[in-house]
Each structure stands twice: as C-alpha cells, then as structure tokens.
Design a protein around this motif. Structure first.
Motif, PDB file in Angstrom:
ATOM      1  N   GLU A  62      -8.086   1.357  18.735  1.00 24.75           N
ATOM      2  CA  GLU A  62      -7.917   1.653  17.314  1.00 24.75           C
ATOM      3  C   GLU A  62      -6.779   2.634  17.062  1.00 24.75           C
ATOM      4  O   GLU A  62      -6.121   2.579  16.018  1.00 24.75           O
ATOM      5  N   TYR A  63      -6.534   3.504  18.014  1.00 23.96           N
ATOM      6  CA  TYR A  63      -5.508   4.529  17.790  1.00 23.96           C
ATOM      7  C   TYR A  63      -4.109   3.917  17.720  1.00 23.96           C
ATOM      8  O   TYR A  63      -3.203   4.505  17.130  1.00 23.96           O
ATOM      9  N   GLN A  64      -3.942   2.725  18.314  1.00 25.70           N
ATOM     10  CA  GLN A  64      -2.681   2.003  18.149  1.00 25.70           C
ATOM     11  C   GLN A  64      -2.406   1.754  16.669  1.00 25.70           C
ATOM     12  O   GLN A  64      -1.274   1.888  16.208  1.00 25.70           O
ATOM     13  N   HIS A  88       0.760   2.119  12.059  1.00 22.67           N
ATOM     14  CA  HIS A  88       0.721   1.851  10.627  1.00 22.67           C
ATOM     15  C   HIS A  88       0.496   3.095   9.761  1.00 22.67           C
ATOM     16  O   HIS A  88       0.841   3.085   8.576  1.00 22.67           O
ATOM     17  N   MET A  89      -0.063   4.144  10.331  1.00 26.50           N
ATOM     18  CA  MET A  89      -0.241   5.384   9.574  1.00 26.50           C
ATOM     19  C   MET A  89       0.913   6.356   9.841  1.00 26.50           C
ATOM     20  O   MET A  89       1.420   6.995   8.921  1.00 26.50           O
ATOM     21  N   SER A 119      -4.539 -10.393  12.276  1.00 29.02           N
ATOM     22  CA  SER A 119      -4.074 -10.107  13.638  1.00 29.02           C
ATOM     23  C   SER A 119      -4.324  -8.661  14.038  1.00 29.02           C
ATOM     24  O   SER A 119      -4.376  -8.341  15.235  1.00 29.02           O
ATOM     25  N   TRP A 120      -4.498  -7.751  13.075  1.00 34.62           N
ATOM     26  CA  TRP A 120      -4.771  -6.345  13.396  1.00 34.62           C
ATOM     27  C   TRP A 120      -6.119  -6.181  14.092  1.00 34.62           C
ATOM     28  O   TRP A 120      -6.350  -5.173  14.753  1.00 34.62           O
ATOM     29  N   HIS A 147       0.855  -1.188   0.000  1.00 32.76           N
ATOM     30  CA  HIS A 147       0.000   0.000   0.000  1.00 32.76           C
ATOM     31  C   HIS A 147       0.891   1.238   0.000  1.00 32.76           C
ATOM     32  O   HIS A 147       1.939   1.265   0.660  1.00 32.76           O
ATOM     33  N   PRO A 148       0.537   2.277  -0.734  1.00 33.89           N
ATOM     34  CA  PRO A 148       1.424   3.443  -0.857  1.00 33.89           C
ATOM     35  C   PRO A 148       1.617   4.243   0.423  1.00 33.89           C
ATOM     36  O   PRO A 148       2.608   4.966   0.555  1.00 33.89           O
ATOM     37  N   SER A 149       0.694   4.140   1.395  1.00 34.79           N
ATOM     38  CA  SER A 149       0.826   5.013   2.566  1.00 34.79           C
ATOM     39  C   SER A 149       0.621   4.321   3.914  1.00 34.79           C
ATOM     40  O   SER A 149       0.984   4.889   4.938  1.00 34.79           O
ATOM     41  N   VAL A 150       0.079   3.120   3.941  1.00 34.45           N
ATOM     42  CA  VAL A 150      -0.181   2.432   5.207  1.00 34.45           C
ATOM     43  C   VAL A 150       0.756   1.239   5.337  1.00 34.45           C
ATOM     44  O   VAL A 150       0.666   0.276   4.575  1.00 34.45           O
ATOM     45  N   GLU A 151       1.668   1.309   6.308  1.00 32.28           N
ATOM     46  CA  GLU A 151       2.664   0.262   6.481  1.00 32.28           C
ATOM     47  C   GLU A 151       1.998  -1.050   6.908  1.00 32.28           C
ATOM     48  O   GLU A 151       1.216  -1.088   7.855  1.00 32.28           O
ATOM     49  N   GLY A 152       2.311  -2.128   6.198  1.00 31.02           N
ATOM     50  CA  GLY A 152       1.751  -3.436   6.521  1.00 31.02           C
ATOM     51  C   GLY A 152       0.497  -3.767   5.732  1.00 31.02           C
ATOM     52  O   GLY A 152       0.128  -4.938   5.615  1.00 31.02           O
TER      53      GLY A 152
END
Length: 228
Positions: free
Chosen positions: A45-47, A52-53, A36-37, A18-23
């Motif tokens: 959710e803020y984790q 990842h953001m 697992s997310w 994904h271009p902007s979200v790691e993983g």
C-alpha cells in the motif's frame, strides 16, 4: 466468436481531477481510482502513497515496457479484424450470439472505480472477464483486480448472466485461474475497494509490506523510509 471493437458508450460522465491525489478522479461527485491500483495495493500500500500522494516518479521496468508492447500489438491485431460497436449494443447482441472484445472500458461511479478489461467473452450463457498477467500465479492482488472489473461490469449492465473472472498467462491461451463472481466474492471486493477509498481520504493508514523480498525489487525503495 464474433469480435467487436467497443468504440462508444451511451452515457457520459462529469470527470474532474482530484485536487491532491495524482491519478485519482472525481466522477459524478465521488473519488474514482483505476482498478489497476488494486494490484499495487496488494503488493504494498505504501507504493500508492509514494507514487500518488507524494508524486514520486520511477522509470518503467523492462517487464512493464514489454507488457505494454504486447498489449498494444494484440490490440492493433484485434482492431484490424473486429467490427465496431457501442458497449451497449455489444452487450445486448451477446444475449443471442457470442462475441469477444479487447480493451473494454468499464466504470462504476457508485463504487469509485474504472479500468480497461484486457479481454471479455460475452455469450448467451455467461460473461468471462479476463486479465492478462506474466507468469501463472494467481496473487491476491491480481485476483482482486479481476473481481473489481467484474463488479464494474455488473454495475454498468445490471447483468443477470453468470459472470466469471479469469487470469490468463500473457501471450498464451492459458487461463490459469477462474472463478464465478458470487455474492460472497462481490462482498469481499467491495470491502477492499472501501479500504482503498479510505487510504485516499485519510481515514485509513497506508500499510507498508513486511516482505523484504518485495522491498528489494521495489522501484520506490530509494525513496521509502520503510524499505528493508
């Protein structure tokens, strides 16, 4: 119960980062996140946003390291005594003879999810999908994780046998929670998965936990403006 080590799949997928979200991946043209997310989402959710953001890194806790070690040890033991098989052959053969597998990869591009099932029992009568967890408490987040594994497996196989999801106390044979994957349960987990995709595409806000006890034990507390 025959042990089968899943070593291959008949279908291959086009996978991109994904271009902007790691993983996050783009698989078959759709965003796809690790199952697992869902455990993180149920905790806070803020984790997900911070990790990842924003790309904030934290060190693995001793509990996490210990869990990874146990998983690896069990996987190595299993491989030594199991028979190699493709996923499709194992599913088909289990309709006549019961078998079990570990670290079974499942993916559902239609729903944008993927992950590894800790252990799966396949019998002529039913499928039991097991996730190992520390402790004996079935949290909403861990139940959702197993439900998503059930959904992905069903999507891959068009399974007509009864599917059950279960949580097992890590390092033991204690199944402390088990449920049938009913149409009602399937509808609920699809709703949660849709929310997850809404978080990453920006149509839904990341909601931080309001539980101060979670904040105190969170690895991201020093980087989080919402920490209590």
């Amino acid at each position: 119960m025959e042990q089968k080590n899943i070593i291959g799949y008949s279908k291959e997928y086009e996978i991109k980062d994904h271009p902007s979200v790691e993983g996050l991946k783009i698989i078959e043209g759709k965003s796809n996140f690790p199952i697992s997310w869902l455990n993180k989402q149920g905790y806070c959710e803020y984790q997900l946003y911070l990790e990842h953001m924003k790309g904030i890194k934290t060190q693995a806790t001793p509990e996490m390291t210990h869990g990874i070690q146990i998983h690896k040890e069990l996987e190595n033991i299993f491989k030594e005594s199991s028979t190699p098989s493709t996923f499709e052959d194992a599913v088909e053969a289990s309709k006549k003879e019961a078998s079990m597998s570990r670290e079974c990869f499942v993916i559902a591009p239609d729903y944008g999810i993927r992950g590894y099932i800790d252990e799966i029992w396949m019998t002529p009568d039913e499928i039991v999908i097991i996730d190992d967890k520390p402790g004996r408490t079935p949290y909403q987040s861990t139940m959702n994780q197993v439900r998503a594994y059930c959904l992905a497996y069903k999507n891959m196989t068009n399974e007509e046998r009864k599917i059950k999801g279960a949580l097992r106390e890590r390092g033991t044979g204690n199944l402390f929670w088990i449920e049938v994957f009913t149409p009602e349960v399937e509808k609920e987990i699809k709703f949660t998965i849709d929310r997850m995709h809404g978080l990453f595409d920006g149509t839904k806000p990341f909601i931080p936990t309001k539980n101060p006890n979670k904040c105190q034990s969170c690895n991201f507390k020093n980087d989080c403006e919402h920490a209590n």
